[in-house]
Design a protein around this motif. Sequence first.
Motif, PDB file in Angstrom:
ATOM      1  N   PRO A 163       0.849  -1.200   0.000  1.00 41.90           N
ATOM      2  CA  PRO A 163       0.000   0.000   0.000  1.00 41.90           C
ATOM      3  C   PRO A 163       0.882   1.246   0.000  1.00 41.90           C
ATOM      4  O   PRO A 163       2.005   1.229   0.488  1.00 41.90           O
ATOM      5  N   HIS A 210       0.832   5.337   1.092  1.00 44.67           N
ATOM      6  CA  HIS A 210       0.148   6.417   1.799  1.00 44.67           C
ATOM      7  C   HIS A 210       0.815   7.740   1.419  1.00 44.67           C
ATOM      8  O   HIS A 210       2.041   7.847   1.406  1.00 44.67           O
ATOM      9  N   ARG A 231       1.011  11.964   1.976  1.00 42.39           N
ATOM     10  CA  ARG A 231       0.654  13.130   2.790  1.00 42.39           C
ATOM     11  C   ARG A 231       1.334  14.374   2.214  1.00 42.39           C
ATOM     12  O   ARG A 231       2.309  14.284   1.466  1.00 42.39           O
ATOM     13  N   ILE A 281      -3.758   3.039  -2.995  1.00 47.62           N
ATOM     14  CA  ILE A 281      -3.229   4.363  -2.651  1.00 47.62           C
ATOM     15  C   ILE A 281      -4.209   5.059  -1.720  1.00 47.62           C
ATOM     16  O   ILE A 281      -5.423   5.085  -1.974  1.00 47.62           O
ATOM     17  N   SER A 282      -3.649   5.596  -0.631  1.00 42.69           N
ATOM     18  CA  SER A 282      -4.483   6.271   0.365  1.00 42.69           C
ATOM     19  C   SER A 282      -3.876   7.619   0.695  1.00 42.69           C
ATOM     20  O   SER A 282      -2.650   7.779   0.744  1.00 42.69           O
ATOM     21  N   PHE A 283      -4.790   8.579   0.949  1.00 42.74           N
ATOM     22  CA  PHE A 283      -4.328   9.896   1.411  1.00 42.74           C
ATOM     23  C   PHE A 283      -4.468  10.035   2.925  1.00 42.74           C
ATOM     24  O   PHE A 283      -4.363  11.129   3.467  1.00 42.74           O
ATOM     25  N   GLU A 284      -4.695   8.879   3.596  1.00 42.21           N
ATOM     26  CA  GLU A 284      -4.758   8.826   5.043  1.00 42.21           C
ATOM     27  C   GLU A 284      -3.364   8.568   5.601  1.00 42.21           C
ATOM     28  O   GLU A 284      -2.486   8.071   4.903  1.00 42.21           O
ATOM     29  N   ALA A 285      -3.157   8.869   6.888  1.00 38.25           N
ATOM     30  CA  ALA A 285      -1.862   8.641   7.534  1.00 38.25           C
ATOM     31  C   ALA A 285      -1.522   7.162   7.532  1.00 38.25           C
ATOM     32  O   ALA A 285      -2.404   6.300   7.664  1.00 38.25           O
ATOM     33  N   ALA A 286      -0.255   6.852   7.400  1.00 36.50           N
ATOM     34  CA  ALA A 286       0.187   5.458   7.404  1.00 36.50           C
ATOM     35  C   ALA A 286       0.095   4.894   8.815  1.00 36.50           C
ATOM     36  O   ALA A 286       0.243   5.629   9.800  1.00 36.50           O
ATOM     37  N   GLN A 341      10.032   5.838   3.606  1.00 33.79           N
ATOM     38  CA  GLN A 341       9.479   7.142   3.263  1.00 33.79           C
ATOM     39  C   GLN A 341      10.254   7.739   2.091  1.00 33.79           C
ATOM     40  O   GLN A 341      11.483   7.729   2.073  1.00 33.79           O
ATOM     41  N   TYR A 345       5.669  10.049   0.485  1.00 30.62           N
ATOM     42  CA  TYR A 345       5.031   8.780   0.135  1.00 30.62           C
ATOM     43  C   TYR A 345       5.588   7.713   1.070  1.00 30.62           C
ATOM     44  O   TYR A 345       6.804   7.543   1.169  1.00 30.62           O
ATOM     45  N   THR A 346       4.675   7.014   1.754  1.00 28.00           N
ATOM     46  CA  THR A 346       5.076   6.046   2.763  1.00 28.00           C
ATOM     47  C   THR A 346       4.646   4.646   2.353  1.00 28.00           C
ATOM     48  O   THR A 346       3.491   4.431   1.959  1.00 28.00           O
TER      49      THR A 346
END
Length: 897
Positions: free
Chosen positions: A773, A775, A777, A803-808, A815, A823-824
């Motif tokens: 995944p 993440h 920010r 792909i998420s725009f939420e915190a990892a 990172q 991008y994490t």
Amino acid sequence: MTNPDTTSANIIDKTFDPAEIEARLYRHWESTGAFRPARPDAKPFTIVIPPPNVTGSLHIGHALDNTLQDVLIRYHRLKGEDALWVVGTDHAGIATQMVVERQLAESTQAVTRQEMGRAAFLRTVWDWKEVSGGTITRQLRRLGASCDWSNERFTMDAGFSAAVTKVFVRLYNEKLLYRDKRLVNWDPKFKTAISDLEVETREVQGHFWHFRYPLADGVKLADGRDHIVVATTRPETMLGDMAVAVNAADARYASVIGKFVELPITDRRIPIIADDHADPELGSGAVKITPGHDFNDFEVGKRAGIAAADMLNIFDAEARVAACDGVPARLVGIDRFEARKTIVAEMEALGLLDRVEDKIVQMPYGDRSGVVIEPWLTDQWYVDAATLAAPAIAAVREGKTKFVPANWDKTYFNWMENIQPWCVSRQLWWGHQIPAWYADDGRVFVAETEAEAQAQAGNIVLRRDEDVLDTWFSSALWPFGTLGWPEQTPQLARHYPGDVLVTGFDIIFFWVARMMMQGIHFMDDVPPFATVYCHGLVRDAKGIKMSKSRGNVVDPLILIDKYGADALRFTLTAMESQGRDIKLDEKRIEGYRNFATKLWNAARFAQSNGIVGSTSAMPPAATAPVNRWIIGEVVETARALDAAMTAFRFDDYASTIYQFAWSRFCDWYLELTKPLLAEGADAGIAAETRAVTGWALDQILVLLHPVMPFLTEELWHKLGSRDHDLIVAAWPVTDARLVDADTAAEIDWLIRLVSEIRGGRAELNVSPAAKLPLHVRDADAATQARIRRQTPALERLARIAAISFEAAPAGGAAQIVVDAATYTLPLEGVIDLAAERARLEKAASAAEKEAAALSGRLASPGFTEKAKPEAVEKAREDLAARSSEATRLRAALARLG
């Protein structure tokens, strides 16, 4: 026109075979006249080849020199110019005569040229030239040189010989060419004068013999000594001493200036003269002066009022002692080195050998004869080079001709502003016989023909000068003599002056300067070329100069057999960085062969997907962002290549097309367009993508053609039925309006992000099969929009699960920062984080320790000043590699958070 000599449909073979392709395509190009200028309405572009010796064979220096010329010629041909590469060979007087004489000596008749006579010998040389004199031109073809072979010239062909004769006669009539007695470099084996370029200086173990010359007439020095000590590395030359020089400011000798010494063995009295050539700080401060056998002494002798005709010549043409004023009969006829031993022994017996000092001596040798060259006083023909040099110097100062790199103009000025009379006669038979005839009373008649000379002389018997002209005299006329001068031909009017001369820096004086002098003088003050590009030397992989004695000479033909001409050409072009020496590493050639194979396979991939060559130089209409991007990339690349060629940055040209073809097109564009060509994809976009891919691949072939002509011409025909060969195709359109800046920025961002993710995964030993995944920010709205548009590409190319725009989630993660966004990639459970941190820390520390040790070694003068240059360079390269490795490993550690 279809692909030359192919029989099946143009299916690209699985295997790329350079040997078969190169031989076939070169025959095709030459037979169709592709190398000839045939665009009368286009701007002309002209290069004259530095004519290789007719005795020569291709060496790696030739390979570099001619590759660079061919890159220029093919580039300007593609730009639509009327490109002419003038080709031919030099008759190489001394080298050719030596080869033929050696063959005669080894033949069953074992005959000498003297026994044959001049006419028969020259017929033999011409026969040799017809049979064996074309080796290097055949080898240039193997390199891919696109010269105009239909007008190949030779420095002794009839037209060129007429030009040489006319120049000699005109210079003579203008009082710029004359006969004089001066010192020359004399080769006792070949019995001829030779040029400085044909003298090879070697360091040899020798001696400094210190002799006592008794003062005459009871004179003594201020300290009471009755002799002056002089030193020499050539004791035999004392037989020709005509003075002893001391410095006027040297108080030790002030009282004896104008007095005499008794020259031992010869019983001659010679004067003690004052001259600044004598350095009070060196040796005894007194110097023996032998004006007939030393270049410095010759000038001292002239300053002392000794005419050249009065200078003693103590050797004959074979460097044996000659009968001369004061030379004992017992020494006459013996070899100079035997005379040395005898004189040293006699001086010692006379009590006049003061001491002997071991000394490393710079000894001049004939580069072909291998014998020690003797400065020898003889009558020769000379050109007033100083007068001819003045306008040639001005042409460079005024910018009519420029040197690239620019620093070589300093070398040019230094040589030209200190130029000496140019000795142009050689005591050979092979060459342009000097057009001068002599009467028995000593009068000289210079004319273009014997009939003209006889008409000048009247009813008297004449004999022709037996000498020939220095080969540099004839090759100085190359830029205009090859175009038909002295006839005012259309070709001369169109292609003189030339645009670029490509040559090694080592012949700036011997050839470039002479062409400048003669071209300006005989072509209405117009220099023969606008630019002189001076390339460096090709050294071995360790940076050591190549030589047969070291066993590190590289045969370019062996490299061509092994890797193909294109790979060698690309290597030489990529490594040519404005005159810096090239370290030729075979691994580089192998790497560029792999580049050729990659492009070959990319073309096979395209063909297998129904992609063919374009029918237009203009790009197809494109709507898909990736297609608009590659169109812009082609335009930007073509513009960058234009800039590189304008600046003569061959290395930039090669690296730019390499990066574009390998990375942007093969690695990224073809990968990004696979979904657009897949089964079930939008039919319209698929058709567009096939058209754009075919067009882009065509443009790559055009852009790469100057450096890799064989590969590109073959693929050009394999990808479609063409009505013309690639060699005469059009350079890509460079209209900036074809560049979509927004699309280019987005695709570049995508490539950077995928590259960073791939690099991070690889450094942290994440399995290539693992989907992770991602993440995100700190991404602004524009970046978020990009991510959403490019999600399919990111998931496929970077192995992203979602792909998420939420915190990892908390825990170990990699990172990556691209622009302002972070991008994490969560790694908990994917790798052993503790073990990975330990591995990276250990590797980084080891690299840092090694870099520190190398830095310390390089900071030590004891290493940098005493170690071999190649060892110092290797240490610098290792330091850069270890430092880079440490930085990369620390960055990987930082990514783990």
